[in-house]
Design a protein around this motif. Structure first.
Motif, mmCIF file in Angstrom:
data_model
loop_
_atom_site.group_PDB
_atom_site.id
_atom_site.type_symbol
_atom_site.label_atom_id
_atom_site.label_comp_id
_atom_site.label_asym_id
_atom_site.label_seq_id
_atom_site.Cartn_x
_atom_site.Cartn_y
_atom_site.Cartn_z
ATOM 1 N N ARG A 286 0.802 -1.218 0.000
ATOM 2 C CA ARG A 286 0.000 0.000 0.000
ATOM 3 C C ARG A 286 0.842 1.279 0.000
ATOM 4 N N PRO A 287 1.904 1.388 0.812
ATOM 5 C CA PRO A 287 2.687 2.641 0.801
ATOM 6 C C PRO A 287 3.272 2.968 -0.577
ATOM 7 N N ILE A 288 3.762 1.953 -1.290
ATOM 8 C CA ILE A 288 4.342 2.196 -2.612
ATOM 9 C C ILE A 288 3.251 2.620 -3.597
ATOM 10 N N PHE A 289 2.122 1.939 -3.528
ATOM 11 C CA PHE A 289 1.032 2.253 -4.446
ATOM 12 C C PHE A 289 0.485 3.649 -4.187
ATOM 13 N N THR A 290 0.324 4.026 -2.918
ATOM 14 C CA THR A 290 -0.159 5.364 -2.579
ATOM 15 C C THR A 290 0.828 6.428 -3.029
ATOM 16 N N ARG A 291 2.106 6.160 -2.834
ATOM 17 C CA ARG A 291 3.144 7.104 -3.266
ATOM 18 C C ARG A 291 3.078 7.315 -4.782
ATOM 19 N N PHE A 292 2.830 6.239 -5.500
ATOM 20 C CA PHE A 292 2.717 6.334 -6.955
ATOM 21 C C PHE A 292 1.520 7.201 -7.348
ATOM 22 N N LEU A 293 0.369 6.976 -6.732
ATOM 23 C CA LEU A 293 -0.823 7.742 -7.071
ATOM 24 C C LEU A 293 -0.641 9.227 -6.759
ATOM 25 N N ASP A 315 -6.230 5.561 0.130
ATOM 26 C CA ASP A 315 -6.229 4.231 0.751
ATOM 27 C C ASP A 315 -7.384 3.362 0.264
ATOM 28 N N GLN A 316 -8.410 3.978 -0.312
ATOM 29 C CA GLN A 316 -9.559 3.205 -0.788
ATOM 30 C C GLN A 316 -9.359 2.656 -2.206
ATOM 31 N N VAL A 317 -8.369 3.164 -2.900
ATOM 32 C CA VAL A 317 -8.128 2.707 -4.274
ATOM 33 C C VAL A 317 -7.595 1.278 -4.224
ATOM 34 N N PRO A 318 -8.284 0.319 -4.849
ATOM 35 C CA PRO A 318 -7.856 -1.080 -4.770
ATOM 36 C C PRO A 318 -6.567 -1.312 -5.553
ATOM 37 N N MET A 319 -5.760 -2.199 -5.019
ATOM 38 C CA MET A 319 -4.521 -2.590 -5.693
ATOM 39 C C MET A 319 -4.784 -3.881 -6.466
ATOM 40 N N TRP A 340 7.718 1.853 -12.434
ATOM 41 C CA TRP A 340 7.416 3.214 -12.898
ATOM 42 C C TRP A 340 8.439 4.170 -12.305
ATOM 43 N N VAL A 341 8.972 5.064 -13.125
ATOM 44 C CA VAL A 341 9.997 6.009 -12.685
ATOM 45 C C VAL A 341 9.356 7.387 -12.520
ATOM 46 N N ASP A 342 9.500 7.951 -11.320
ATOM 47 C CA ASP A 342 8.983 9.285 -11.041
ATOM 48 C C ASP A 342 9.861 10.306 -11.771
ATOM 49 N N ALA A 343 9.243 11.092 -12.659
ATOM 50 C CA ALA A 343 10.013 12.030 -13.472
ATOM 51 C C ALA A 343 10.671 13.121 -12.631
ATOM 52 N N GLN A 344 10.081 13.477 -11.495
ATOM 53 C CA GLN A 344 10.627 14.557 -10.678
ATOM 54 C C GLN A 344 11.753 14.079 -9.774
ATOM 55 N N SER A 345 11.492 12.968 -9.054
ATOM 56 C CA SER A 345 12.507 12.490 -8.107
ATOM 57 C C SER A 345 13.475 11.488 -8.715
ATOM 58 N N GLY A 346 13.084 10.863 -9.828
ATOM 59 C CA GLY A 346 13.928 9.832 -10.428
ATOM 60 C C GLY A 346 13.813 8.487 -9.745
ATOM 61 N N ASP A 347 12.955 8.375 -8.737
ATOM 62 C CA ASP A 347 12.792 7.110 -8.017
ATOM 63 C C ASP A 347 11.994 6.121 -8.874
ATOM 64 N N ARG A 348 12.381 4.858 -8.788
ATOM 65 C CA ARG A 348 11.653 3.795 -9.495
ATOM 66 C C ARG A 348 10.743 3.079 -8.503
ATOM 67 N N LEU A 349 9.452 3.151 -8.771
ATOM 68 C CA LEU A 349 8.474 2.535 -7.877
ATOM 69 C C LEU A 349 7.973 1.248 -8.513
ATOM 70 N N ILE A 350 7.990 0.162 -7.766
ATOM 71 C CA ILE A 350 7.511 -1.134 -8.247
ATOM 72 C C ILE A 350 7.065 -1.952 -7.046
ATOM 73 N N ILE A 351 5.963 -2.657 -7.206
ATOM 74 C CA ILE A 351 5.454 -3.477 -6.105
ATOM 75 C C ILE A 351 6.381 -4.679 -5.924
ATOM 76 N N PRO A 352 6.820 -4.953 -4.703
ATOM 77 C CA PRO A 352 7.705 -6.104 -4.475
ATOM 78 C C PRO A 352 7.051 -7.405 -4.919
ATOM 79 N N ILE A 353 7.850 -8.289 -5.451
ATOM 80 C CA ILE A 353 7.316 -9.548 -5.973
ATOM 81 C C ILE A 353 6.648 -10.351 -4.870
ATOM 82 N N GLU A 354 7.125 -10.217 -3.619
ATOM 83 C CA GLU A 354 6.541 -10.984 -2.513
ATOM 84 C C GLU A 354 5.133 -10.501 -2.166
ATOM 85 N N ALA A 355 4.782 -9.285 -2.585
ATOM 86 C CA ALA A 355 3.461 -8.741 -2.240
ATOM 87 C C ALA A 355 2.410 -9.060 -3.298
ATOM 88 N N ILE A 356 2.828 -9.523 -4.466
ATOM 89 C CA ILE A 356 1.889 -9.785 -5.561
ATOM 90 C C ILE A 356 1.270 -11.167 -5.398
#
Length: 636
Positions: A286-293, A315-319, A340-356
């Protein structure tokens, strides 16, 4: 008197002779009737029974053949869907195995699960919508959908195109190609056509519904294409000791205890292959997904606008891929699965494989059974199964379909009997003006043959001109040239006259027929001369004698001439295509040839049977007159 007297028939040699003659006649009739019966039987065939050589179609007498035709249509003639849904390795529908028994308790549990599950419109597919192997055949559910569209739009294909956003040229080109939402590239496309199809699919009977299996796809289309169908090759690569592929399971979550290559396979399948609809994530992501949104949309209102939703917070947006709302929803979910790479910060956001984890029909059914019964042992005790673990649980779709099939055998037999014929009739009726053109052409051909030929024959019969037999010989010589020889000169002449693509182009070259004039003259010569002498004394002119005497007494031979003209016009294909290349002027034979060129044996044979109906009916209803036309001239 008979050729063989009553006394002569008592001789053994004569009896043997007569018996031999009858035997030859019987054998001759069989050699004529047997191929005809094979053609009738062949007119009901599809690819599954194409190699069958029987005068009675196998599906009418053999339950196994009927079942194979049913599953062939159910899976829209696609073996990949059949194998991954049923988890089998059959090489073709023709050799598909037939269930020997049905576990009713297990199937009842499956139906109970479907009754309460909300899988959305993309989990299932409807069969008998497409026939890519037998090509032009219109399957049952496709015809039903076409019928609904025709009723809703007054049968106007242009109105259908306007309503559905399609570009169908005609009803005969109305084709639907349903796709399973299994591979990543197969994404829902919210168009008017797809929306209408989803509503139609929702009302379709379950006997034509199946649920493509994600676990079956993992084995059939992912593992076996990489490691071959030989389990030994898979074991060699993975360092495992499985006896067969049925022991290789797709784990619902990341296989922590699997081998390194098994983990790699699972991750590649999740990250790159499987459709996003069947993936979700646990709350640890959830934290990674919320950060992405927040990084992409900033506000929840922007998310709701993109997703066509009304969430109060991030927090209500389903993953997950479900519930599906808009294409943008899946695009964002794909970014989270693949990175997904954040264009402003350059951070790469991806859901960990263990969470899928997977959220498909297969896993929901297994979860449903475990929730209902508590343990795998209790599942086995309640349903009469022998599963060793939750991963062994599969959907009993093959048994489910077989049980429904057993209650629909009569309907299915009728469908397979008439399906090819309905396809041909729809093609004929909905394709241009083929029927109208043929009726007009045949009527004009008969009318002209019954006017021009009798008048020419009457003139030569009534008036003994010195050149009568020379003219008759000239007319008979026209029979020496086959039609293929005269087609090109006729075409060139009609082109110069500007008559191409008209009924005149079809009628004029055959307006007079040498053989018909010869027959009519012979018949007219046999009429009593006294009739004409009496008519002349009574003041009858030549037209009255021709029309009221000659034509009335010549009905048998005129019927023969009319039948000859009808057969020639009805069967005319090559010349009709040569002189009328505009499809608006095509006759029935040209359209049927067009259909046959794109069809398989079943449709070809069905078209031949339908094409033979008019000539058969003409012969049946006019056979007495025709026989009189043959016998009377001989007697005269």
């Amino acid at each position: 008197m008979p050729m063989i007297s009553t006394i002569g028939r008592k001789s053994l040699r004569v009896r043997l002779l007569i018996s031999g003659i009858y035997l030859l006649l019987i054998v001759g009739s069989i050699t004529m009737v047997y191929p005809f019966l094979l053609m009738i039987s062949g007119s009901t065939k599809s690819s599954v029974d194409l190699n069958e050589l029987r005068i009675v179609p196998g599906f009418l007498t053999q339950n196994d053949t009927l079942y194979r035709k049913y599953i062939e249509g159910l899976f829209n003639e696609k073996m990949d869907l059949f194998k991954l849904t049923y988890n089998v390795d059959d090489s073709s529908f023709e050799s598909a195995s037939v269930p020997q028994q049905v576990n009713d308790k297990y199937v009842d549990a499956w139906e109970a699960f479907l009754a309460q599950a909300d899988m959305g419109p993309y989990a299932s597919m409807i069969g008998m919508m497409e026939m890519p192997v037998t090509k032009t055949v219109q399957a049952k559910m496709l015809r039903t959908f076409m019928g609904e569209m025709a009723d809703a739009n007054d049968g106007d294909i242009e109105k259908v195109n306007e309503a559905l956003g399609t570009r169908f040229a005609s009803w005969s080109s109305f084709v639907i190609r349903p796709q399973p939402y299994l591979l990543r590239r197969q994404m829902p496309n919210p168009t008017p056509l797809n929306d209408r199809l989803q509503a139609f699919y929702a009302q379709a009977p379950d006997v034509y519904r199946f649920y493509p299996s994600v676990t079956g796809m993992y084995r059939s289309l992912f593992l076996k294409t990489q490691y071959t169908r030989d389990i030994a090759e898979y074991n060699k690569a993975h360092g495992t000791h499985y006896e067969n592929y049925n022991q290789v399971h797709l784990s619902q979550t990341y296989p922590v205890n699997g081998t390194d290559l098994e983990k790699e396979d699972w991750e590649n399948f999740v990250r790159q292959t499987i459709n996003l609809l069947w993936l979700d994530a646990d709350e640890s992501a959830r934290p990674i997904f919320t950060r992405f949104l927040k990084a992409k949309y900033q506000t929840i209102d922007a998310v709701n606008e993109a997703y066509a939703t009304s969430y109060a917070s991030f927090d209500q947006v389903p993953m997950g891929g479900l519930p599906y709302t808009t294409p943008q929803h899946l695009v964002d979910w794909q970014s989270m699965i693949e990175g997904w790479v954040d264009a402003q910060s350059g951070d790469r956001l991806i859901i960990p494989i263990e969470a899928i984890r997977f959220d498909s029909v297969d896993f929901r059914f297994a979860d449903y059974l475990m929730k209902q019964h508590g343990s795998i042992e209790q599942v086995n005790a309640a349903l009469g199964t022998d599963f060793h673990s939750k991963q062994d649980i599969t959907t009993p779709q093959q048994q489910w379909h077989y049980r429904m099939f057993q209650t629909r055998t009569s309907d299915l037999k009728w469908e397979f009997l008439v399906r090819n014929y309905i396809t041909v009739i729809n093609y004929i009726v909905l394709h241009g003006r083929g029927v109208f053109n043929t009726v007009v052409y045949c009527a004009l051909a008969i009318l002209s043959a019954l006017i021009v030929n009798p008048m020419a024959a009457y003139a030569m019969s009534r008036y003994k001109m010195p050149s009568t037999y020379k003219v008759l010989l000239f007319l008979m010589l026209t029979m020496a040239f086959p039609p293929m020889v005269t087609q090109i000169p006729n075409f060139l002449m009609l082109r110069e006259l500007g008559l191409l693509n008209t009924f005149a182009a079809l009628i004029l070259p055959t307006l007079a027929n040498g053989y018909a004039i010869f027959l009519l003259k012979g018949f007219f010569d046999s009429l009593p001369k006294e009739l004409y002498e009496s008519a002349s004394l009574d003041g009858a002119n030549e037209w009255v004698m021709f029309w009221q005497i000659t034509m009335n007494l010549s009905k048998p031979i005129l019927a023969v001439i009319a039948l000859q003209a009808f057969n020639h016009a009805y069967a005319n294909f090559m010349f009709a295509l040569l002189t009328c290349q505009d499809d608006k002027m095509w006759t029935l034979m040209v359209w049927l040839y067009q259909l046959q060129s794109d069809s398989t044996q079943g449709v070809v044979f069905a078209s031949l049977m339908i094409a033979a109906v008019p000539t058969f009916l003409v012969f049946v209803f006019a056979q007495n007159i025709i026989m009189r036309g043959i016998v009377v001239p001989v007697e005269k």
